[in-house]
Design a protein around this motif. Structure first.
Motif, short mmCIF file in Angstrom:
data_model
loop_
_atom_site.label_atom_id
_atom_site.label_comp_id
_atom_site.label_asym_id
_atom_site.label_seq_id
_atom_site.Cartn_x
_atom_site.Cartn_y
_atom_site.Cartn_z
N SER A 236 90.46 66.87 15.80
CA SER A 236 89.83 67.45 16.94
C SER A 236 90.10 66.27 18.13
CB SER A 236 88.38 67.41 16.88
OG SER A 236 87.60 67.75 18.17
N ALA A 237 90.15 65.05 17.85
CA ALA A 237 90.43 63.94 18.85
C ALA A 237 92.07 64.09 19.07
CB ALA A 237 90.08 62.42 17.99
N GLU A 238 92.99 64.37 18.16
CA GLU A 238 94.25 64.61 18.27
C GLU A 238 94.65 65.88 19.31
OE1 GLU A 238 98.37 65.62 15.91
OE2 GLU A 238 96.66 65.50 14.67
N ALA A 239 93.81 66.85 18.93
CA ALA A 239 93.80 68.10 19.80
C ALA A 239 93.51 67.64 21.23
CB ALA A 239 93.07 69.17 19.35
N LEU A 240 92.69 67.13 21.32
CA LEU A 240 92.30 66.59 22.89
C LEU A 240 93.21 65.72 23.46
CD1 LEU A 240 90.01 66.62 24.91
CD2 LEU A 240 88.94 64.50 23.80
N ALA A 241 93.57 64.71 22.60
CA ALA A 241 94.70 64.09 23.19
C ALA A 241 95.95 64.49 23.69
CB ALA A 241 95.00 62.69 22.30
N ARG A 242 96.20 65.73 22.90
CA ARG A 242 97.46 66.45 23.28
C ARG A 242 97.09 67.08 24.51
NH1 ARG A 242 101.51 66.68 19.34
NH2 ARG A 242 100.84 65.96 17.51
N GLN A 243 95.95 67.82 24.59
CA GLN A 243 95.56 68.53 25.87
C GLN A 243 95.68 67.31 27.10
OE1 GLN A 243 91.51 69.55 26.17
NE2 GLN A 243 91.89 70.93 27.76
N GLN A 244 95.34 66.26 26.96
CA GLN A 244 95.31 65.39 27.86
C GLN A 244 96.69 65.00 28.32
OE1 GLN A 244 92.65 62.33 26.35
NE2 GLN A 244 90.77 63.20 27.56
N GLN A 245 97.77 65.03 27.24
CA GLN A 245 99.12 64.80 27.48
C GLN A 245 99.48 65.88 28.12
OE1 GLN A 245 101.50 64.54 23.94
NE2 GLN A 245 103.05 63.23 24.89
N ALA A 246 99.25 67.10 27.74
CA ALA A 246 99.89 68.11 28.67
C ALA A 246 99.39 68.13 30.24
CB ALA A 246 99.35 69.31 27.93
N LEU A 247 98.33 67.82 30.34
CA LEU A 247 97.72 67.75 31.67
C LEU A 247 98.58 66.48 32.47
CD1 LEU A 247 93.93 68.18 31.45
CD2 LEU A 247 95.59 69.73 32.43
N ALA A 248 98.80 65.57 31.82
CA ALA A 248 99.67 64.76 32.50
C ALA A 248 100.96 65.06 32.93
CB ALA A 248 99.55 63.08 31.37
N HIS A 249 101.48 65.88 31.84
CA HIS A 249 102.88 66.38 32.31
C HIS A 249 102.88 67.21 33.53
CE1 HIS A 249 105.78 65.49 29.03
NE2 HIS A 249 104.76 65.58 28.21
N VAL A 250 101.64 67.94 33.61
CA VAL A 250 101.42 68.70 34.95
C VAL A 250 101.35 67.88 36.19
CG1 VAL A 250 99.94 70.50 36.12
CG2 VAL A 250 100.49 70.70 33.55
N THR A 251 100.58 66.88 36.04
CA THR A 251 100.34 65.69 36.95
C THR A 251 101.93 65.26 37.59
OG1 THR A 251 97.87 65.36 36.27
CG2 THR A 251 99.12 63.74 37.66
N LEU A 252 102.50 65.00 36.47
CA LEU A 252 103.64 64.18 36.91
C LEU A 252 104.82 65.58 37.49
CD1 LEU A 252 105.96 62.06 36.74
CD2 LEU A 252 106.36 62.85 34.70
N TYR A 253 104.58 66.46 37.10
CA TYR A 253 105.41 67.43 37.71
C TYR A 253 105.07 67.76 39.23
CZ TYR A 253 107.42 72.15 38.45
OH TYR A 253 107.79 73.49 38.94
#
Length: 124
Positions: free
Chosen positions: A99-116
């Motif tokens: 679950s913690a890994e999935a949450l971290a992956r979600q936050q990483q995806a959001l960070a990609h969007v923020t950078l974009y």
């Protein structure tokens, strides 16, 4: 056609030139501030993405380790070396790590969007 020309306008022409120059300088200052802000946002977004990538790597390792511990506990339970409570506890830990890994992956995806978005991209 008649042409009207004021030979002497008491500095009116120079005042209009000065006003236009001041407006151009103000517009240039706004543009420079926008560029500086855009670079700062992009830099922040890159740093955030780097942090999220590191967090995903840590969480992935923890998840893999917990899954291995769960397999060991199940093997030990099947052979009678441990009890069911221990097996369930390792299963709970493994699920928590996943679950913690999935949450971290979600936050990483959001960070990609923020950078974009910081680099000028947009979502429609």
């Amino acid at each position: 056609p008649a042409v009207a020309w004021t030979a002497w306008d008491a500095g009116g022409l120079q005042a209009r030139i000065d006003q236009q120059t001041a407006q151009e300088r103000e517009a240039l200052a706004r543009l420079q501030q926008s560029v500086i802000q855009a670079f700062a946002e992009a830099e922040t977004a890159v740093k955030q993405l780097e942090q999220r990538r590191a967090e995903v790597a840590e969480r992935m390792l923890a998840s893999q380790t917990a899954a291995q511990a769960e397999q060991v506990a199940q093997s030990q339970f099947k052979t009678g070396l441990t009890d069911w409570a221990k097996t369930l506890e390792t299963r709970r830990t493994s699920i928590g790590a996943q679950s913690a890994e999935a949450l971290a992956r979600q936050q990483q995806a959001l960070a990609h969007v923020t950078l974009y978005r910081a680099l000028g991209g947009g979502w429609r």
